[in-house]
Design a protein around this motif. Sequence first.
Motif, PDB file in Angstrom:
ATOM      1  N   TRP A   1       0.841  -1.198   0.000  1.00 48.33           N
ATOM      2  CA  TRP A   1       0.000   0.000   0.000  1.00 48.33           C
ATOM      3  C   TRP A   1       0.873   1.244   0.000  1.00 48.33           C
ATOM      4  CZ3 TRP A   1       0.613   3.260   4.218  1.00 48.33           C
ATOM      5  CH2 TRP A   1       1.080   2.695   5.420  1.00 48.33           C
ATOM      6  N   SER A   2       0.247   2.368  -0.331  1.00 50.04           N
ATOM      7  CA  SER A   2       0.925   3.660  -0.264  1.00 50.04           C
ATOM      8  C   SER A   2      -0.078   4.707   0.195  1.00 50.04           C
ATOM      9  CB  SER A   2       1.532   4.048  -1.612  1.00 50.04           C
ATOM     10  OG  SER A   2       0.512   4.228  -2.578  1.00 50.04           O
ATOM     11  N   SER A   3       0.434   5.783   0.770  1.00 44.83           N
ATOM     12  CA  SER A   3      -0.412   6.840   1.312  1.00 44.83           C
ATOM     13  C   SER A   3      -0.440   8.037   0.364  1.00 44.83           C
ATOM     14  CB  SER A   3       0.108   7.279   2.681  1.00 44.83           C
ATOM     15  OG  SER A   3       1.276   8.075   2.524  1.00 44.83           O
ATOM     16  N   PRO A   4      -1.356   8.983   0.570  1.00 47.72           N
ATOM     17  CA  PRO A   4      -1.307  10.233  -0.187  1.00 47.72           C
ATOM     18  C   PRO A   4      -0.063  11.033   0.206  1.00 47.72           C
ATOM     19  CG  PRO A   4      -3.479   9.902   0.799  1.00 47.72           C
ATOM     20  CD  PRO A   4      -2.562   8.886   1.406  1.00 47.72           C
ATOM     21  N   PRO A   5       0.377  11.959  -0.641  1.00 53.82           N
ATOM     22  CA  PRO A   5       1.528  12.812  -0.290  1.00 53.82           C
ATOM     23  C   PRO A   5       1.180  13.728   0.865  1.00 53.82           C
ATOM     24  CG  PRO A   5       0.492  13.584  -2.307  1.00 53.82           C
ATOM     25  CD  PRO A   5      -0.152  12.278  -1.984  1.00 53.82           C
ATOM     26  N   ALA A   6       2.193  14.062   1.668  1.00 51.56           N
ATOM     27  CA  ALA A   6       1.942  14.904   2.843  1.00 51.56           C
ATOM     28  C   ALA A   6       3.161  15.737   3.209  1.00 51.56           C
ATOM     29  CB  ALA A   6       1.524  14.045   4.020  1.00 51.56           C
ATOM     30  N   GLY A   7       3.960  16.131   2.243  1.00 50.68           N
ATOM     31  CA  GLY A   7       5.169  16.889   2.552  1.00 50.68           C
ATOM     32  C   GLY A   7       6.258  15.972   3.069  1.00 50.68           C
ATOM     33  N   THR A   8       7.378  16.542   3.439  1.00 45.95           N
ATOM     34  CA  THR A   8       8.533  15.750   3.874  1.00 45.95           C
ATOM     35  C   THR A   8       8.198  14.876   5.067  1.00 45.95           C
ATOM     36  OG1 THR A   8      10.055  17.450   3.100  1.00 45.95           O
ATOM     37  CG2 THR A   8      10.913  15.850   4.671  1.00 45.95           C
ATOM     38  N   THR A   9       8.483  13.580   4.947  1.00 47.96           N
ATOM     39  CA  THR A   9       8.344  12.633   6.055  1.00 47.96           C
ATOM     40  C   THR A   9       9.742  12.323   6.560  1.00 47.96           C
ATOM     41  OG1 THR A   9       6.309  11.674   5.160  1.00 47.96           O
ATOM     42  CG2 THR A   9       7.541  10.347   6.740  1.00 47.96           C
ATOM     43  N   THR A  10      10.010  12.646   7.819  1.00 48.38           N
ATOM     44  CA  THR A  10      11.371  12.552   8.341  1.00 48.38           C
ATOM     45  C   THR A  10      11.705  11.203   8.950  1.00 48.38           C
ATOM     46  OG1 THR A  10      10.648  13.516  10.438  1.00 48.38           O
ATOM     47  CG2 THR A  10      11.473  15.027   8.757  1.00 48.38           C
ATOM     48  N   ASP A  11      10.687  10.465   9.444  1.00 48.15           N
ATOM     49  CA  ASP A  11      10.981   9.184  10.083  1.00 48.15           C
ATOM     50  C   ASP A  11       9.734   8.318  10.085  1.00 48.15           C
ATOM     51  OD1 ASP A  11      12.558   7.281  11.218  1.00 48.15           O
ATOM     52  OD2 ASP A  11      12.855   8.299  13.123  1.00 48.15           O
ATOM     53  N   LEU A  12       9.950   6.994  10.211  1.00 51.00           N
ATOM     54  CA  LEU A  12       8.879   6.006  10.259  1.00 51.00           C
ATOM     55  C   LEU A  12       9.151   5.036  11.399  1.00 51.00           C
ATOM     56  CD1 LEU A  12       8.713   5.204   6.434  1.00 51.00           C
ATOM     57  CD2 LEU A  12       6.984   6.472   7.708  1.00 51.00           C
ATOM     58  N   ALA A  13       8.082   4.516  12.010  1.00 51.88           N
ATOM     59  CA  ALA A  13       8.251   3.570  13.122  1.00 51.88           C
ATOM     60  C   ALA A  13       7.076   2.605  13.152  1.00 51.88           C
ATOM     61  CB  ALA A  13       8.352   4.310  14.448  1.00 51.88           C
ATOM     62  N   TRP A  14       7.381   1.291  13.187  1.00 44.97           N
ATOM     63  CA  TRP A  14       6.366   0.241  13.305  1.00 44.97           C
ATOM     64  C   TRP A  14       6.143  -0.112  14.775  1.00 44.97           C
ATOM     65  CZ3 TRP A  14       3.411  -1.812   9.483  1.00 44.97           C
ATOM     66  CH2 TRP A  14       3.857  -1.708   8.150  1.00 44.97           C
TER      67      TRP A  14
END
Length: 274
Positions: free
Chosen positions: A116-129
């Motif tokens: 899956w993918s999300s809509p754009p939302a500007g710069t994403t700096t980090d991700l965490a599960w």
Amino acid sequence: YDAATWSPHGLFAAVARGRELTAVEQDGDVRWSIARPEPVAWPRWAPSGFRIAYKSGGSLRVVVGNGRGDRLLARGVDAGVPALAWAPAAKVNLLAYADRAGRVHVVDVDTRSERWSSPPAGTTTDLAWSPDGTRLLALGRKRLRVFGGDGTALGQLRLQAPAAVAFSRRADHTFALARRLDASGSEVVLLRAEARLGRPARLFSGPGVFGDLAWSPNGRWLLATWPSADQWLFLRPGRARGQKRLVAYSAITRQFGDPRGAFPAVGGWTAPSP
């Protein structure tokens, strides 16, 4: 080295320096090394132990844990931010990453199929599960987005400035968030990754800004780096009576920083190997 990531059992660390990605043993001996035409950044070792994701220039690449089979996975990523996170399941090499537009992508690395993918939302700096793989946090410049494991958008939180996030080991989707309050101070709080994030529980606040957040393997301690005070703070959210709530270590730049005087980045915790 500029960045590091532990292998699942802490036997090796994958480290980045210049245009090289290197695997080192616990005593620092080099096991293997590969070179790229562009600078290497943000290595992330998969829970399976068989894959390492990293950025090189504007590309996202994956290499086998023994240093072989290096290949391109995606283009159009921001090499300046660590927006990479492996899903916790060790049987499937599932990777979340963000592109330059802030879209979050979740991809099965071995089949190269996008879940899956999300809509754009500007710069994403980090991700965490989350530890159970049913929540994914996407931290941006001005907001924190919460997704379900299937990509469902569950909620968001507005932020004043870039921060840091880290999931606890608990099963209730608790996570720590370091955020800027105003021009003079910041705080570390606990929240739950649900449709309603609830009221934040403050762990610590102070002047300046906080940096990295990292939970200990047993989930009892949260490390919060504090560059403004040149300290590392070890916070114990669920302390028992008589136990210390906070242990602080000072002069971190002198002890662990590089010769240029830069405050060190935390690559993560690992449990001691047998």
